[in-house]
Motif scaffolding. Sequence first.
Motif, mmCIF file in Angstrom:
data_model
loop_
_atom_site.group_PDB
_atom_site.id
_atom_site.type_symbol
_atom_site.label_atom_id
_atom_site.label_comp_id
_atom_site.label_asym_id
_atom_site.label_seq_id
_atom_site.Cartn_x
_atom_site.Cartn_y
_atom_site.Cartn_z
ATOM 1 N N UNK A 176 -58.380 12.142 39.306
ATOM 2 C CA UNK A 176 -59.078 12.917 40.335
ATOM 3 C C UNK A 176 -59.701 14.170 39.742
ATOM 4 N N UNK A 177 -60.817 14.570 40.313
ATOM 5 C CA UNK A 177 -61.493 15.808 39.915
ATOM 6 C C UNK A 177 -60.851 16.982 40.652
ATOM 7 N N UNK A 178 -61.040 18.202 40.125
ATOM 8 C CA UNK A 178 -60.545 19.373 40.850
ATOM 9 C C UNK A 178 -61.285 19.521 42.190
ATOM 10 N N UNK A 179 -60.645 20.205 43.127
ATOM 11 C CA UNK A 179 -61.249 20.395 44.446
ATOM 12 C C UNK A 179 -62.522 21.220 44.384
ATOM 13 N N UNK A 180 -62.603 22.104 43.400
ATOM 14 C CA UNK A 180 -63.812 22.908 43.209
ATOM 15 C C UNK A 180 -63.930 23.259 41.734
ATOM 16 N N UNK B 294 -56.260 28.752 43.737
ATOM 17 C CA UNK B 294 -54.795 28.726 43.735
ATOM 18 C C UNK B 294 -54.305 27.295 43.576
ATOM 19 N N UNK B 295 -53.297 27.116 42.765
ATOM 20 C CA UNK B 295 -52.661 25.817 42.513
ATOM 21 C C UNK B 295 -53.552 24.810 41.793
ATOM 22 N N UNK B 296 -54.594 25.271 41.150
ATOM 23 C CA UNK B 296 -55.446 24.360 40.372
ATOM 24 C C UNK B 296 -54.624 23.660 39.293
ATOM 25 N N UNK B 297 -53.695 24.407 38.671
ATOM 26 C CA UNK B 297 -52.850 23.818 37.633
ATOM 27 C C UNK B 297 -51.979 22.697 38.206
#
Length: 76
Positions: free
Chosen positions: A3-7, A12-15
Amino acid sequence: MIRKPRQITPYADRDLDCQAALEDAFQQMVRLAITSGWDKIEAITALQELAFAHLSTEDDNMRITLAILQAGLTKH
């Protein structure tokens, strides 16, 4: 598929999202290692050590880049 990152920008919580995205691939690599004759702890430890080695290399590269940039700035 990972999955790709949300943005694109930090959030916050990207890690944690990255960890969740990589979990299936991680488990697959552990299963492949076990199938090849390695035990689970050996496989996980090897992956951890590989990750640390890559982090160390990235850190070294960043330090070298910063040193080069600083040297260039002091010449002007």
